[in-house]
Design a protein around this motif. Sequence first.
Motif, PDB file in Angstrom:
ATOM      1  N   UNK A 986       0.869  -1.175   0.000  1.00  0.00           N
ATOM      2  CA  UNK A 986       0.000   0.000   0.000  1.00  0.00           C
ATOM      3  C   UNK A 986       0.906   1.224   0.000  1.00  0.00           C
ATOM      4  N   UNK A 987       0.707   2.093  -0.994  1.00  0.00           N
ATOM      5  CA  UNK A 987       1.615   3.218  -1.217  1.00  0.00           C
ATOM      6  C   UNK A 987       0.806   4.507  -1.285  1.00  0.00           C
ATOM      7  N   UNK A 988       1.418   5.604  -0.852  1.00  0.00           N
ATOM      8  CA  UNK A 988       0.730   6.900  -0.892  1.00  0.00           C
ATOM      9  C   UNK A 988       1.664   7.961  -1.435  1.00  0.00           C
ATOM     10  N   UNK A 989       1.135   8.779  -2.364  1.00  0.00           N
ATOM     11  CA  UNK A 989       1.880   9.917  -2.886  1.00  0.00           C
ATOM     12  C   UNK A 989       1.691  11.133  -1.979  1.00  0.00           C
ATOM     13  N   UNK A 990       2.743  11.956  -1.865  1.00  0.00           N
ATOM     14  CA  UNK A 990       2.521  13.286  -1.306  1.00  0.00           C
ATOM     15  C   UNK A 990       2.273  14.245  -2.462  1.00  0.00           C
ATOM     16  N   UNK A 991       2.175  15.501  -2.208  1.00  0.00           N
ATOM     17  CA  UNK A 991       1.795  16.459  -3.260  1.00  0.00           C
ATOM     18  C   UNK A 991       2.867  16.625  -4.331  1.00  0.00           C
ATOM     19  N   UNK A 992       4.080  16.164  -4.052  1.00  0.00           N
ATOM     20  CA  UNK A 992       5.172  16.298  -5.026  1.00  0.00           C
ATOM     21  C   UNK A 992       5.446  15.002  -5.787  1.00  0.00           C
ATOM     22  N   UNK A 993       4.666  13.965  -5.459  1.00  0.00           N
ATOM     23  CA  UNK A 993       4.862  12.701  -6.153  1.00  0.00           C
ATOM     24  C   UNK A 993       5.819  11.766  -5.461  1.00  0.00           C
ATOM     25  N   UNK A 994       6.256  12.115  -4.257  1.00  0.00           N
ATOM     26  CA  UNK A 994       7.096  11.213  -3.476  1.00  0.00           C
ATOM     27  C   UNK A 994       6.213  10.166  -2.808  1.00  0.00           C
ATOM     28  N   UNK A 995       6.752   8.986  -2.575  1.00  0.00           N
ATOM     29  CA  UNK A 995       5.966   7.907  -1.977  1.00  0.00           C
ATOM     30  C   UNK A 995       6.411   7.647  -0.541  1.00  0.00           C
ATOM     31  N   UNK A 996       5.438   7.223   0.273  1.00  0.00           N
ATOM     32  CA  UNK A 996       5.754   6.941   1.678  1.00  0.00           C
ATOM     33  C   UNK A 996       6.429   5.589   1.854  1.00  0.00           C
ATOM     34  N   UNK A 997       6.385   4.761   0.808  1.00  0.00           N
ATOM     35  CA  UNK A 997       7.057   3.462   0.807  1.00  0.00           C
ATOM     36  C   UNK A 997       8.043   3.456  -0.352  1.00  0.00           C
ATOM     37  N   UNK A 998       9.262   2.969  -0.109  1.00  0.00           N
ATOM     38  CA  UNK A 998      10.262   2.966  -1.181  1.00  0.00           C
ATOM     39  C   UNK A 998       9.874   1.958  -2.256  1.00  0.00           C
ATOM     40  N   UNK A 999       9.649   2.443  -3.477  1.00  0.00           N
ATOM     41  CA  UNK A 999       9.351   1.577  -4.618  1.00  0.00           C
ATOM     42  C   UNK A 999      10.233   1.999  -5.784  1.00  0.00           C
ATOM     43  N   UNK A1000      10.278   1.184  -6.793  1.00  0.00           N
ATOM     44  CA  UNK A1000      11.071   1.491  -7.992  1.00  0.00           C
ATOM     45  C   UNK A1000      10.730   2.889  -8.492  1.00  0.00           C
ATOM     46  N   UNK A1001      11.755   3.732  -8.650  1.00  0.00           N
ATOM     47  CA  UNK A1001      11.498   5.139  -8.976  1.00  0.00           C
ATOM     48  C   UNK A1001      10.879   5.317 -10.365  1.00  0.00           C
ATOM     49  N   UNK A1002      11.185   4.405 -11.290  1.00  0.00           N
ATOM     50  CA  UNK A1002      10.580   4.501 -12.624  1.00  0.00           C
ATOM     51  C   UNK A1002       9.102   4.153 -12.575  1.00  0.00           C
ATOM     52  N   UNK A1003       8.777   3.094 -11.812  1.00  0.00           N
ATOM     53  CA  UNK A1003       7.375   2.720 -11.635  1.00  0.00           C
ATOM     54  C   UNK A1003       6.626   3.854 -10.941  1.00  0.00           C
ATOM     55  N   UNK A1004       7.249   4.433  -9.931  1.00  0.00           N
ATOM     56  CA  UNK A1004       6.621   5.539  -9.203  1.00  0.00           C
ATOM     57  C   UNK A1004       6.337   6.713 -10.139  1.00  0.00           C
ATOM     58  N   UNK A1005       7.300   7.022 -11.017  1.00  0.00           N
ATOM     59  CA  UNK A1005       7.115   8.128 -11.960  1.00  0.00           C
ATOM     60  C   UNK A1005       5.952   7.853 -12.915  1.00  0.00           C
ATOM     61  N   UNK A1006       5.836   6.599 -13.343  1.00  0.00           N
ATOM     62  CA  UNK A1006       4.758   6.212 -14.257  1.00  0.00           C
ATOM     63  C   UNK A1006       3.395   6.371 -13.562  1.00  0.00           C
ATOM     64  N   UNK A1007       3.270   5.783 -12.377  1.00  0.00           N
ATOM     65  CA  UNK A1007       1.982   5.843 -11.673  1.00  0.00           C
ATOM     66  C   UNK A1007       1.646   7.282 -11.281  1.00  0.00           C
ATOM     67  N   UNK A1008       2.654   8.070 -10.917  1.00  0.00           N
ATOM     68  CA  UNK A1008       2.425   9.486 -10.583  1.00  0.00           C
ATOM     69  C   UNK A1008       1.866  10.246 -11.786  1.00  0.00           C
TER      70      UNK A1008
END
Length: 1022
Positions: A986-1008
């Motif tokens: 379970x992951x949550x973005x903050x207003x800048x697109x950072x995640x509260x759980x460390x996940x693959x940064x490319x995947x995070x960028x895509x989902x953001x």
Amino acid sequence: MMSDKMIPIPFPKLVNWMLEEYKRSHTIFGVSDVKFFQKKNDNQIGLFGETMDTPVGPAAGPHTQLAQNIIASYLSGSRFFELKSVQIMDELEIPKPCILAEDECYNTEWSTELPIMGAFDEYVKAWFALHILQKELFGQNDRRFMFNMSVGYDLKGIQSPKVDEFIEGLKDASNTEVFKKCKASLLESLNQFKSVDQAFVEGISPTICTSITLSTMHGCPPAEIEAIIKYLISEKKLHTFVKMNPTLLGYEYVRNTFDKMGYKYIQLKEESFTHDLQFNDGVEMLKRLKVFAKENQKDFGVKMSNTLPVKIGRSELPGEEMYMSGRALYPLTINLAYKLASEFDGDLNISYSGGADAFNIDRIFETGIQPITVATTLLKPGAYLRFKQMADILDPLMGKKASGKLDMEKLKALAESAFADANHIKEKGDLINRKTELKLPVLDCFIAPCTVGCPIEQDVPEYLRLVGEGRYEEAFDVIVSKNPFPFITGTICTHNCMTKCTRLDYDESVHIRGQKLVAAEKGYDAYMQKLPTLKPESSAKVAVIGAGPSGLAAAYFLAKGGLEVTVFDKRAKAGGTVEYVIPDFRISREAIDKDIKLIERMGVKFEFGIDPNFSVADYKAKGFQYVYLAIGAGKTNNLDIEGDQDRVMGAIPFLEAFNADKDALKLGKNVAVVGGGNSAMDAARAALRVKGVENVYIVYRRTKDYMPADHEELIYAEEDGVIFKELLAPVSLSGGIFKCQKMELGQADTSGRRKPVAIAGSYEELPVDTVLSAIGELIDYDLLKQNGIAIGEKGQISVNEDTLETNVENVYLGGDALVGPWTVVGAAKHGTVAAKAILEKEQRVFKQEYVNQISFDNEKQLLEIAEKKGVMKPVADHKLESERCLECNKVCNICAEVCPNRANLMIPVNGKGLTNMNQILHVDGMCNVCGNCGTFCPYSSEPYKVKLTLFWTEKDFMDSPNVGFYFLDDGSNGEFMLRFDEQIAKVKFDQSGNTDVKIDEKIAAFIWTIYKDYEHLYKVLN
């Protein structure tokens, strides 16, 4: 496990999706506005009292199953929509995948996969959507498209309450809930539109269909078919088409047609023909129905044609029987159309589907046949975008069609020409598997299959574009960064690249090899003028034994990397097999010399006339730290036949003798060449050029379809007059008679090749004076053993696969000497690998960079790629091949193009380390696991299983193994569930697109990116 159930998009969300996507990317359901069809005249065509801007559209099939599919069809040029068939059994469990469209298409799905009224809802939603688009995008008030419903399969089912509700609803949808909801939704959101107003919405007709197409099951009795049609015409008051099956032509006709057009492997069942409607019965039935329709003041006609039932013989799809469509069906369908129309002196309405595409749609239309619907061509790369070209072709022809009868002369000519139409003949080259062995990555997947398919990974799209822009020196630079043989490979390369070209799924491969030669011929002089002779930068010395392609490639890269390199060869010149074996009618010696000069410019030295029985120890004693053995396959593989062995000669020794002095050869009048590879073709063509030779036979134990020679080499041999003798195995040569055992093809082996089996007691005798054996050369194991190289019991040579180093330290082995007779470019690959390994040992840089800074106008390039998508364009002028290259390395998106349901989306993502301009998002709710994206993806994986997947529900997320995510509470607080590396978090973005759980940064960028910019993709079901 994964769900194959599609989730229809609610109408308000559908409209919002269209508007949001268009605003963001100038695309709607993946169709770019570059590909929107714009009518160029006021001519329209009529059918059943309705008018259309074009008479082309999707056939009842996957492309009219969902509203978004119909929308994509409309935007690119479709104006006639044959809605996917419905039937009383609307809860079928269809084994998946259910479509295989590698070439001709096979499917095992017959009707819509939605419940009947679920399908009805999709058609009503699409009806409203198309009205909105025609007004908003094209400023059209009057409807210029039409829907045609399709039903099956028996009278009882068609009369059932739920099928009847479907039919009556499409005749008049005004009182249906979905019609009311769609209209209300539009009226509530008029502020979304620039041109659509209340009056326009109120004026959208509830009469969606005035016509119907009957799709009967194969084997349906004639009386049943007739009763259904009479019911639809008299009781349902509908203009009616009835689908006619290709089985009307009879088993023998269809079997013979397939055999002579190259589709011998298609397996038919005679009972499919004998149990189906027979031609004479069909004609009598149509005559009665024409009269009946006229009495009821309705139009009646035939739909040509239904699919053809064939056996599943190679596990192509799950099950035992499948249905064939596409280009293989064209000669059958157009001939059936002519045969039926002849019975009515041309007075027969024909709706056409059966291998229609951009190559023949104008000729079909000019016979008077219309509308014309397609399915298989839309399943291939370009997909819906192919409508644009077809609509553009038909546009200027509109208004020319006279009402009344078909033009029987044109139809007859079209039917007769179908058997020789190159676009429908199955050539040997069409059987090649175009997929690579690479595994599909979750992100950054764009590759050029041609580059991956090339053993030395030439940057093909880059140099093709440079040639197209007239930048020949730069193109030459790109080529020689990885390939020291631009002239040789530009002339005689076996061009693996062309067997992987995406263009093959359109028409024919880009002629890559020819473009390489253009770059070589026009870029060589300028490049060489600026290239100084390199000098060694290291004290390390390398001996390369053998001046063939593998040795020369190694020498090229070793010298380029700064080492001192000397190439030793037993002959008087460099070039190996290319120089001494390949005939001059295939490649000029001047071309070979230019490649050698390029290699010499790297600082490579040559010593010729060296004793072939060398010792590695001697070279090391002379100060060579490294030795690369590229000695070729030096032993002839003897042909084991009885009789006059003195009249049997190896093809390679013969070709060497031919090149040395063909006038000295005495072969007699008749020559047989045993074998089916490129060397056999060279030997046969060379033999024809020897004085006194009158006939040359190629003798092969299988059929020509199985010959390993390049297709073009087979054609050249035929054009030269070589006589092919198939299904013969040599037995003896005695007294000028070459006795051969007759063979037949048995069952296919695991590779798909049918095994040749001797026909007991059956022989053929040919008048032959000389036999040339082209059954391969052998590795000289004795020479390798003498030098301490380990050989296994089964002939496997001990080398490191990554470096090609042998068990003897600093001794490397490659090319034919390692693997047996191989290709020039394959041998070059080995030379490249060995050079790289040696340079790494010496801590030197392996250089494959371009000399020049190569750059392109990015905006111009992207626009040109977009314009090429979906455009059929066979080779017309080899100098313009860059206009056909689809530049897959820059923009691939094939999986998005070929998905009928639009379930694979192209999303631009600006993320850390991402390299592709688009990333592919798979939307689970829109996928029915048809498998089509897996067929055409250049990787060995299926995108619908591998790509990052957006789920609309928790259940679908939990039921699927895919890497993917879904938003909690519609993403209102930035929370989502993610499955990655087989872990769920379970992951949550903050207003800048950072995640509260460390996940693959490319995947995070895509989902953001999805979360921030694409709400319409995930806020679908609320």
